[in-house]
Scaffold this motif. Structure first.
Motif, mmCIF file in Angstrom:
data_model
loop_
_atom_site.group_PDB
_atom_site.id
_atom_site.type_symbol
_atom_site.label_atom_id
_atom_site.label_comp_id
_atom_site.label_asym_id
_atom_site.label_seq_id
_atom_site.Cartn_x
_atom_site.Cartn_y
_atom_site.Cartn_z
ATOM 1 N N TRP A 165 36.642 41.052 32.688
ATOM 2 C CA TRP A 165 36.193 40.628 34.354
ATOM 3 C C TRP A 165 35.681 39.010 34.348
ATOM 4 O O TRP A 165 35.590 38.811 35.133
ATOM 5 N N ILE A 170 37.904 36.482 36.925
ATOM 6 C CA ILE A 170 38.172 37.383 38.259
ATOM 7 C C ILE A 170 37.425 36.330 38.869
ATOM 8 O O ILE A 170 36.549 35.614 38.831
ATOM 9 N N MET A 178 42.267 38.594 37.504
ATOM 10 C CA MET A 178 42.565 39.443 36.465
ATOM 11 C C MET A 178 44.352 39.663 35.935
ATOM 12 O O MET A 178 44.929 39.773 36.919
#
Length: 541
Positions: free
Chosen positions: A313, A316, A287
């Motif tokens: 997202w 990640i 992130m």
């Protein structure tokens, strides 16, 4: 359980089985606010008296209970047992002994000059009364075997049936015990009562969640429960069990103070990631960094921060074997989906939630068994002591309290229609708690609550800052350093404290805010606000 005085009182010393049985019923069924003093002797010039049981309660007052082992009936106004009149007549004996006790206590202590003593008759071997009670005797004063099956209900009904009884100050309770049991070691200590209450509630909570701990063998689990039913303890237990299995585990919630509290409950290990969602999400591997401005407010967190997480997202790289979400009703469905994407194959997602505490309205819906989720429910309030749990249950649809639960200190309301009046009330209460009663400041929480029409929290934040500034109180981050914490309800959500002072300038508060705010109190609750709020909660004097 009721408190026997002395604590080591030998039931075998009582003269008959009926007396022993009634004392045992009171001990086992009454809550811990009741003090039970069996076999009290009174010595007078004309005669000696022996009172079977004296009950003392700080909220209800004092009662003398006479016990009759016979199967009793009333014939033409005369109490009879085994077909013969009883001597002395039970109603006369109970009444005159109560008067003698009253006169003794009044004569020995100036602080008890206005004391009244109620009287009752316990009939443990009589299922139901036969015959008509004598004039002046209330049915609630006669405790048959059927009544004694719920002794607490029967005694409360007795104490409330007439208007003479009165609440007692802690010092008055101590004085009565001293006069009737001079050798007993007894102190009315609110701090000790709170510690004992928390210990008993912890055991009740542990027993309740043990049934649902093993639901974590399933891959998708959602457990619901009202306030105080042990949801956070269950979430913590799930995380601990997953960690013990060697799984990489994430335990998260929305509220930052709760996230910090969760960290104190579990080991510090790189495979056990714990904290508030928005804080953790910004730190996951992959992130991109997002700096938080010093003046970041609700708009920044709701749009800038969430937008950043949404965009990045998929980048990640962190993965988990088990993810546990506490207070899941604070999460949006999108956030739950994001977390699901971080699970390893066959990973577990475990949620605990209370829809009645949905302060943020992000669209959370409890997952359905039809969609493959294992469902469970926690049903008993094991955080709040009895009077607080009863208030939540009666007015705000809270969970029922366990039958054998510790008792609260009396719930109090202090009138305040402005922030100035509220500050004065908080100052007075803190003086009582800290200076006169010597309470631990770490066990006290002052909460402010905003109007339900102001979702930006401006009003409650202003009240919070005013109280902090004028009284030297501190935010949650500085708690535990000998200072009293003052927070708004949203920040306090998920936490608890032995004593809570809930402050509102208005009655224009949603039930949800009241539900969350009141339920932070374990043993003692003080409501500071306008009369309309007291009326709404049934606290008017």
């Amino acid at each position: 359980m009721g408190q026997l005085i002395p604590e080591d009182f030998q039931l075998s010393s009582l003269k008959n089985e009926a007396e022993r049985r009634v004392v045992e019923m009171f001990r086992d069924q009454l809550n811990d606010g009741w003090i039970i003093i069996p076999n009290v002797g009174l010595w007078e010039e004309r005669r000696d008296r022996e009172l079977d049981i004296v009950l003392v309660h700080h909220g209800f007052g004092v009662a003398n209970i006479e016990i009759k082992a016979h199967r009793v009936e009333i014939r033409d106004g005369v109490w009879c047992g085994a077909g013969r009149p009883l001597e002395p007549q039970p109603d006369w004996q109970a009444r005159t002994n109560a008067y003698a006790l009253r006169d003794l206590l009044r004569g020995e202590s100036e602080s008890l000059q206005h004391l009244e003593v109620e009287n009752g008759i316990a009939l443990p071997n009589t299922e139901g009364m036969i015959g008509t009670l004598p004039p002046g005797l209330n049915r609630s004063q006669v405790l048959t075997a059927t009544d004694l099956q719920d002794a607490e209900e029967a005694i409360e009904r007795l104490m409330l049936s007439r208007t003479r009884n009165q609440a007692l100050a802690g010092s008055a309770v101590e004085e009565i015990v001293r006069l009737l049991r001079p050798s007993a070691q007894f102190t009315w200590d609110p701090e000790a009562r709170a510690i004992a209450a928390r210990r008993r509630l912890d055991q009740i909570c542990a027993d309740q969640i043990s049934v649902l701990e093993r639901l974590d063998l399933n891959r998708r689990v959602a457990v619901t429960g009202s306030v105080g039913t042990g949801k956070t303890r269950l979430a913590t237990s799930w995380a601990r069990r997953a960690f013990a299995r060697g799984e990489r585990t994430l335990l998260t919630c929305y509220n930052e103070p709760l996230g910090a509290d969760l960290r104190t409950r579990l080991p510090d290990d790189e495979n056990l990631i714990i904290g508030a969602f928005l804080q953790l999400a910004r730190s996951f591997a992959g992130m991109p960094q997002l700096d938080v401005p010093l003046d970041a407010g609700d708009e920044w967190w709701s749009f800038t921060a969430i937008g950043h997480l949404h965009r990045h997202w998929p980048s990640i790289t962190d993965r988990f074997d088990s993810i546990v979400v506490d207070e899941a009703q604070d999460f949006s469905p999108a956030w739950i989906a994001w977390l699901t994407a971080l699970l390893n194959p066959r990973g577990r997602l475990l949620l605990v939630a209370d829809e009645a505490q949905d302060l943020y309205h992000r669209g959370f819906v409890v997952p359905s068994a039809d969609d493959g989720w294992t469902r469970g429910e926690l049903v008993t309030n094991c955080r709040n002591t009895f009077e607080i749990a009863k208030l939540l249950r009666r007015f705000l649809n809270g969970a029922p309290a366990p039958k054998r639960r510790p008792e609260s200190l009396p719930i109090r309301w202090i009138a305040a229609g402005s922030i100035e009046e509220a500050v004065r009330a908080v100052r007075s209460e803190l003086s009582r708690l800290l200076e006169r009663e010597g309470r631990d400041p770490n066990g006290i929480l002052v909460e402010t609550v905003s109007s339900s029409l102001r979702p930006d929290f401006t009003r409650q934040s202003r009240a919070r800052e005013t109280i902090r500034e004028q009284l030297g109180l501190v935010p949650w981050e500085r708690g535990g350093q000998g200072s009293v914490v003052c927070e708004n309800v949203h920040r306090a959500k998920g936490l608890e404290s032995d004593t809570v002072l809930l402050v509102s300038e208005t009655n224009d508060i949603s039930d949800t805010l009241l539900y969350v705010g009141i339920s932070r109190a374990v043993s003692e609750l003080v409501i500071i606000g306008p009369q309309a709020l007291a009326r709404r909660l049934g606290l008017e004097e």
